[in-house]
Design a protein around this motif. Structure first.
Motif: not given
Length: 116
Positions: A8, A12, A17-19, A112
């Motif tokens: 995931g 970004v 948003s990220l999950r 991320v």
């Protein structure tokens, strides 16, 4: 032994948003805890959020109100929903499983990156 498989991460834009997902090879037993840590370049690894076998959750002050940890018991999976992401959230995120004997198991890490 507990195996953890993360997914995931990605790139970004700020405010996005990220999950993240972390699938464990077994379910949480009494006394077990799962959580997410992160490590930015040049910084120590820090705890982001955790969830106990009883379902109690906690999040770091730096992400409170933006990140949520949850789990799907049927899938032995823990999620980290990250909203309103900021550039300072950029890090490698690691899933952690701590058993009732305080032995730690780690996922491989997922990057991320929050950038415009």
């Amino acid at each position: 032994q507990v195996q953890l498989v993360e997914s995931g991460g990605g790139l970004v834009q700020p405010g996005g948003s990220l999950r993240l997902s972390c699938a464990a090879s077994r379910s949480l037993f009494s006394g077990d805890v799962m959580g997410w840590y992160r490590q930015a370049p040049g910084k120590q690894r820090e705890l982001v959020a955790g969830i106990t076998s009883g379902g109690s959750t906690s999040v770091a002050d730096s992400v409170k109100g933006r990140f949520t940890i949850s789990r799907d018991n049927a899938k032995n999976t823990v999620y980290l929903q990250m909203n309103s992401l900021k550039p300072e959230d950029t890090a490698v995120y690691y899933c952690n499983f701590r058993n009732s004997w305080s032995r730690d198991f780690w996922g491989q890490g997922t990057q991320v990156t929050v950038s415009s």
